[in-house]
Design an enzyme around this catalytic site. Structure first.
Site, PDB file in Angstrom:
ATOM      1  N   ASP A 256      26.434  13.316   4.198  1.00 52.03           N
ATOM      2  CA  ASP A 256      25.019  13.164   3.871  1.00 52.03           C
ATOM      3  C   ASP A 256      24.879  12.224   2.681  1.00 52.03           C
ATOM      4  O   ASP A 256      25.817  12.062   1.900  1.00 52.03           O
ATOM      5  CB  ASP A 256      24.360  14.513   3.556  1.00 52.03           C
ATOM      6  N   ASP A 301      21.975  14.194  13.613  1.00 55.26           N
ATOM      7  CA  ASP A 301      20.710  14.935  13.534  1.00 55.26           C
ATOM      8  C   ASP A 301      19.812  14.077  12.632  1.00 55.26           C
ATOM      9  O   ASP A 301      19.739  14.303  11.432  1.00 55.26           O
ATOM     10  CB  ASP A 301      20.978  16.329  12.947  1.00 55.26           C
ATOM     11  N   CYS A 354      13.984  16.508  15.292  1.00 54.06           N
ATOM     12  CA  CYS A 354      12.988  17.582  15.454  1.00 54.06           C
ATOM     13  C   CYS A 354      11.610  16.926  15.559  1.00 54.06           C
ATOM     14  O   CYS A 354      10.654  17.349  14.925  1.00 54.06           O
ATOM     15  CB  CYS A 354      13.062  18.609  14.329  1.00 54.06           C
TER      16      CYS A 354
END
Length: 403
Positions: A256, A301, A354
């Site tokens: 990340d 993601d 999402c």
């Protein structure tokens, strides 16, 4: 329901911070709930749920109350009044509620409920975009579903326990759950509760994770012993699920750009007993290049608009701007192009968001497959999850294979 002055004032203070100072609702509520040690569970629940409710319906309530941002204190009380009247709550004899026009509030609500952007309380630009991308019928259903209160879903940590055993343990802590069909590790709470206080949570027996989000790690098809890169790991909800699916065997490299999120992931991994996760902060491109052609699986993601999770983050619709969407689409494509190089031949990659917008989902995958970096990949399958169909978060997943 009887309204208590200190709870109403705390709610109005929280709304002022969220609407006028642009602070995140969850952080504001967390801080507000620490204000008075004497508040019980019911008091805290009133503040949290009322604040979220008024945040969710901000546009509708502001229109009915005839107030505009930035909101003065009396404006926020007027919005609170609208909330109370529409819920049939008897208003106390306080100066803030003097002369409340109940009939006008109800009449205005009936009138505005005929117009989608007011009824579903969303900005004009978002209403137009949703209709353009999904079509009127689907968008109308979807935005309605995204305004429902999200259920609390947890994922049993199979490194330590089965969902059936977890359900029994939580029952002893007075928390009732039920299984979710087609979601092997999921349990849904029958009633909302602060489950972070439970011994089961402190022992790492479960994580809070929406049912749709639980589909992503499974979609990768990981197996014990593989080398897996979770390329946008964040605080690691999906890394932890991958570790459980891999039975702690093999290696998960969690990447990340935010070091503080990876610190949180380390803490969560320790609690969950997930020993095969290694965190690496992306400080420069060398971190990515070192991993080229080395992974059996790559999970992207991707950062996105978050439109699929509005039911749990209702303030996101007020923070989101059209220019952010343009920038994030560019970022998504850059991540796909660059991070796909970490996959070895025959390996598989999952691109997930999402979001419910095709421009962040299917179209990004199509663009990638038609690019120079995507020419060696093929689409195995993809899945879009709409909140209006599933009852859970909106999500998209594509499984790609490197030939």
């Amino acid at each position: 329901m009887r309204l208590h002055r200190n709870l109403v004032f705390a709610t109005v203070d929280a709304l002022s911070e969220i609407f006028n100072e642009g602070n995140y609702a969850d952080k504001v509520i967390e801080k507000t709930l620490k204000r008075d040690k004497r508040w019980g569970a019911r008091d805290r629940s009133f503040i949290a749920e009322t604040t979220y409710d008024i945040v969710r319906w901000k546009r509708l309530y502001a229109e009915i109350a005839d107030v505009k941002a930035p909101f003065k204190r009396e404006d926020l009380f007027r919005m609170f009044t609208v909330w109370a009247v529409l819920r049939g709550i008897k208003l106390p004899d306080w100066p803030q509620f003097a002369g409340t026009p109940e009939r006008r509030i109800k009449g205005r609500f009936d009138e505005l409920s005929k117009i989608r952007k007011f009824r579903e309380s969303i900005p004009d630009w978002l209403d137009l975009l949703g209709e353009k991308e999904l079509g009127e019928k689907t968008w109308t259903k979807e935005i309605h579903a995204l305004n429902e209160l999200a259920p609390v879903v947890i994922r049993a940590n199979r490194l330590k326990i089965s969902p059936e055993q977890l359900s029994e343990i939580l029952k002893k802590e007075e928390i009732e759950t039920q299984n979710l069909k087609n979601y092997p590790d999921a349990l849904v709470l029958k009633e909302r509760a602060n489950i972070f206080k439970t011994k089961a949570f402190q022992d790492g027996l479960f994580e809070v994770q929406d049912a749709s989000s639980q589909r992503v790690a499974e979609f990768t098809g990981v197996e014990p012993g593989m080398r897996v890169v979770d390329a946008c790991a964040g605080a690691g909800g999906k890394s932890l699920h991958l570790a459980a699916l891999m039975e702690n065997k093999g290696q998960i490299i969690a990447l990340d750009i935010y070091g503080n999120k990876l610190k949180e992931l380390k803490r969560r991994a320790k609690r969950a007993g997930a020993h095969n996760i290694e965190t690496r902060s992306i400080e420069n491109n060398k971190v990515i290049k070192k991993l080229y052609n080395s992974a059996d699986r790559v999970l992207i993601d991707a950062p996105c608009s978050g439109l699929g999770v509005l039911s749990r983050n209702p303030d996101a619709k007020w923070k989101l701007q059209p220019e952010f969407l343009d920038n994030i689409r560019q970022t998504q494509q850059e991540i796909l192009q660059q991070y796909s190089k970490m996959l070895k031949r025959g390996g598989k990659m999952v691109y997930a968001t999402c979001s419910i917008l095709p421009s962040e989902n299917q179209k990004q995958v199509e663009f990638f497959l038609n690019s120079e970096d995507g020419k060696d990949f093929r689409l195995v399958k993809d899945e879009k999850i709409l909140s209006s169909d599933s009852g859970y978060d909106g999500f998209y997943m594509a499984l790609l294979e490197k030939k």
